[in-house]
Design an enzyme around this catalytic site. Structure first.
Site, PDB file in Angstrom:
ATOM      1  N   THR A 116       0.829  -1.215   0.000  1.00  0.00           N
ATOM      2  CA  THR A 116       0.000   0.000   0.000  1.00  0.00           C
ATOM      3  C   THR A 116       0.858   1.258   0.000  1.00  0.00           C
ATOM      4  OG1 THR A 116      -1.430   1.312   1.438  1.00  0.00           O
ATOM      5  CG2 THR A 116      -0.118  -0.348   2.520  1.00  0.00           C
ATOM      6  N   TYR A 118      -1.615   0.258  10.395  1.00  0.00           N
ATOM      7  CA  TYR A 118      -1.901  -0.411   9.113  1.00  0.00           C
ATOM      8  C   TYR A 118      -0.668  -0.350   8.199  1.00  0.00           C
ATOM      9  CZ  TYR A 118      -3.708  -1.024   4.363  1.00  0.00           C
ATOM     10  OH  TYR A 118      -3.885  -1.441   3.062  1.00  0.00           O
TER      11      TYR A 118
HETATM   12  N1  LIG Z   1      -8.792  -0.993  -1.394  1.00  0.00           N
HETATM   13  C1  LIG Z   1      -7.736  -0.200  -1.515  1.00  0.00           C
HETATM   14  O1  LIG Z   1      -7.842   0.957  -1.955  1.00  0.00           O
HETATM   15  C2  LIG Z   1      -6.358  -0.714  -1.127  1.00  0.00           C
HETATM   16  C3  LIG Z   1      -5.260   0.159  -1.229  1.00  0.00           C
HETATM   17  C4  LIG Z   1      -3.996  -0.310  -0.895  1.00  0.00           C
HETATM   18  C5  LIG Z   1      -3.820  -1.631  -0.488  1.00  0.00           C
HETATM   19  N2  LIG Z   1      -4.902  -2.450  -0.377  1.00  0.00           N
HETATM   20  C6  LIG Z   1      -4.683  -3.844   0.061  1.00  0.00           C
HETATM   21  O2  LIG Z   1      -5.279  -4.697  -0.889  1.00  0.00           O
HETATM   22  C7  LIG Z   1      -5.778  -5.880  -0.256  1.00  0.00           C
HETATM   23  C8  LIG Z   1      -7.218  -6.108  -0.654  1.00  0.00           C
HETATM   24  O3  LIG Z   1      -7.991  -4.962  -0.331  1.00  0.00           O
HETATM   25  P1  LIG Z   1      -9.568  -4.945  -0.570  1.00  0.00           P
HETATM   26  O4  LIG Z   1      -9.974  -3.538  -0.735  1.00  0.00           O
HETATM   27  O5  LIG Z   1      -9.911  -5.938  -1.621  1.00  0.00           O
HETATM   28  O6  LIG Z   1     -10.071  -5.454   0.868  1.00  0.00           O
HETATM   29  P2  LIG Z   1     -11.251  -6.458   1.250  1.00  0.00           P
HETATM   30  O7  LIG Z   1     -11.527  -6.266   2.695  1.00  0.00           O
HETATM   31  O8  LIG Z   1     -12.391  -6.316   0.293  1.00  0.00           O
HETATM   32  O9  LIG Z   1     -10.577  -7.889   1.008  1.00  0.00           O
HETATM   33  C9  LIG Z   1      -9.772  -8.526   1.971  1.00  0.00           C
HETATM   34  C10 LIG Z   1     -10.148  -9.994   2.000  1.00  0.00           C
HETATM   35  O10 LIG Z   1      -9.333 -10.651   2.971  1.00  0.00           O
HETATM   36  C11 LIG Z   1     -10.159 -11.515   3.744  1.00  0.00           C
HETATM   37  N3  LIG Z   1      -9.553 -11.688   5.058  1.00  0.00           N
HETATM   38  C12 LIG Z   1      -9.395 -10.767   6.042  1.00  0.00           C
HETATM   39  N4  LIG Z   1      -8.834 -11.331   7.121  1.00  0.00           N
HETATM   40  C13 LIG Z   1      -8.608 -12.638   6.822  1.00  0.00           C
HETATM   41  C14 LIG Z   1      -8.054 -13.731   7.539  1.00  0.00           C
HETATM   42  N5  LIG Z   1      -7.608 -13.594   8.810  1.00  0.00           N
HETATM   43  N6  LIG Z   1      -7.978 -14.929   6.916  1.00  0.00           N
HETATM   44  C15 LIG Z   1      -8.427 -15.088   5.639  1.00  0.00           C
HETATM   45  N7  LIG Z   1      -8.976 -14.081   4.925  1.00  0.00           N
HETATM   46  C16 LIG Z   1      -9.062 -12.875   5.508  1.00  0.00           C
HETATM   47  C17 LIG Z   1     -11.505 -10.817   3.816  1.00  0.00           C
HETATM   48  O11 LIG Z   1     -12.567 -11.689   4.130  1.00  0.00           O
HETATM   49  C18 LIG Z   1     -11.611 -10.226   2.412  1.00  0.00           C
HETATM   50  O12 LIG Z   1     -12.207 -11.139   1.521  1.00  0.00           O
HETATM   51  C19 LIG Z   1      -5.562  -5.679   1.236  1.00  0.00           C
HETATM   52  O13 LIG Z   1      -4.399  -6.375   1.623  1.00  0.00           O
HETATM   53  C20 LIG Z   1      -5.364  -4.168   1.375  1.00  0.00           C
HETATM   54  O14 LIG Z   1      -4.543  -3.863   2.477  1.00  0.00           O
HETATM   55  C21 LIG Z   1      -6.180  -2.028  -0.688  1.00  0.00           C
END
Ligand SMILES: NC(=O)c1ccc[n+]([C@@H]2O[C@H](COP(=O)([O-])OP(=O)(O)OC[C@H]3O[C@@H](n4cnc5c(N)ncnc54)[C@H](O)[C@@H]3O)[C@@H](O)[C@H]2O)c1
Length: 332
Positions: free
Chosen positions: A117, A142
């Site tokens: 991120t 985070y």
């Molecule tokens: N959305 C953004 O703008 C953004 C920006 C930078 C980085 N990210 C990173 O991208 C990744 C995905 O983001 P997203 O927006 O799709 O989030 P999201 O919350 O939609 O997806 C995360 C997934 O991980 C699963 N999860 C969480 N804890 C878990 C555990 N202990 N065991 C198994 N599964 C677990 C959740 O059920 C979910 O399906 C994350 O790692 C986030 O930090 C997202």
């Protein structure tokens, strides 16, 4: 066909990446505990319900499905929440990634693409696009939880031949251009879906936090990247890892590198609000509020390394396209 374990495949970015992986000829296997993802967002591939902190279950899953590589999205993502409950974030994000790396070693899987991120950079000193080489000075748990994982990837690559690519996303936005999937975070904290909730009447207004920043219109500027383009970048990163000879179980040094994923263009909060009014044709209520602590004025990626290394070009760099696709999904 190469089999890819997609940890967090039921989430926003993960579910879109499943479709891109399958279209590129990979066989995705989702591994998710569904704490924040949705089972019905997994449109392709096998599904295993499990926790990313469960090393034994991960190892068994990788062996059973003959996994060749991992794409790791599973995490808690809300930076504000991480300030209130840091241990939860270190537990899932950092501890979960350690368990996953250990399981990969147990199962003889050496390739991983990791969701990092822009939060690893913290508060940039000036309003200039961020390069990967900048010092990593996260300002919340985070960001720290993710930067610690990057350090583990780097050190494990050196010690055990892991082949790892970290992708540092800026602001993920949009929805599947074909309308199959979209953003379903609960609670929602991302600007574009919140603005669209104001347009649809699901919320009374949208709040703009801070109108006196050192930016042309006084509101914060962010780099929005379409989820379709993020998904495509994961396929390109995996392709890159598969070009390298497999180093599983070898004593040779592996590979670790990190790449920013953004368009390289920034849009202010006011511009996002105006674009949403244009796309939806609805004039919703906007309230100007004080700044929130910890919001940098300007966060835009220098994504030239990703573009040149992966031969990756965002297909939907326009803000209107991202909003249009998100709006189509919201109205489904
Ligand atoms: N959305 C953004 O703008 C953004 C920006 C930078 C980085 N990210 C990173 O991208 C990744 C995905 O983001 P997203 O927006 O799709 O989030 P999201 O919350 O939609 O997806 C995360 C997934 O991980 C699963 N999860 C969480 N804890 C878990 C555990 N202990 N065991 C198994 N599964 C677990 C959740 O059920 C979910 O399906 C994350 O790692 C986030 O930090 C997202």
């Amino acid at each position: 066909m190469k089999k890819i374990l997609v940890a967090g495949g039921a989430g926003f970015i993960g579910s879109h990446t499943l479709l891109a992986l399958q279209a590129a000829g990979y066989a995705p296997v989702t591994y998710d505990n569904f704490s924040n993802g949705h089972r019905d967002s997994v449109l392709v591939g096998d599904v295993v319900e499990g926790d990313v902190r469960d090393r034994a279950r991960l190892t068994a899953t990788m062996k059973e499905h003959n996994i060749d590589a991992v794409v790791h999205f599973a995490a808690l993502i809300e930076a504000g929440e991480s300030v209130k409950d840091p241990q939860a974030f270190y537990n899932v994000n950092t501890g979960g990634s350690l368990a996953l790396l250990q399981a990969m070693q147990d199962a003889g899987v050496a390739r991983i693409v990791f969701s990092s991120t822009a939060a690893v950079y913290g508060q940039p000193a000036d309003n200039a696009p961020l390069k990967e080489s900048l010092l990593k000075l996260p300002i919340n748990p985070y960001g720290h939880s993710k930067w610690m994982v990057e350090c583990m990837l780097r050190d494990t690559a050196h010690a055990h031949g892991l082949q790892a690519i970290a992708l540092r996303y800026f602001n993920a936005a949009g929805a599947d251009p074909e309308g199959r999937l979209g953003e379903r975070h609960d609670p929602e904290t991302h600007l574009i879906p919140l603005v669209l909730q104001a347009a649809s009447g699901a919320r009374d207004n949208i709040k703009m936090f801070g109108t006196d920043y050192d930016t042309p219109d006084g509101t914060c500027i962010r780099d929005y990247i379409h989820v379709h383009d993020l998904a495509a970048a994961h396929v390109k990163a995996l392709d890159k890892l598969f070009e390298m000879p497999d180093s599983a179980g070898s004593s040779k040094s592996g590979f670790y590198d990190a790449f920013n994923l953004g368009t390289g263009s920034g849009f202010s909060v006011r511009e996002v609000v105006q674009a949403a009014k244009n796309v939806t044709g609805i004039d919703f209520n906007v309230i100007e509020e004080e700044r929130r602590p910890g919001d940098p004025a300007y966060l835009v990626a220098d994504a030239t390394r990703a573009k040149s290394t992966f031969d990756w070009t965002p297909a939907y760099p326009n803000l209107e396209d991202m909003i249009e696709h998100a709006w189509q999904f919201a109205n489904k």
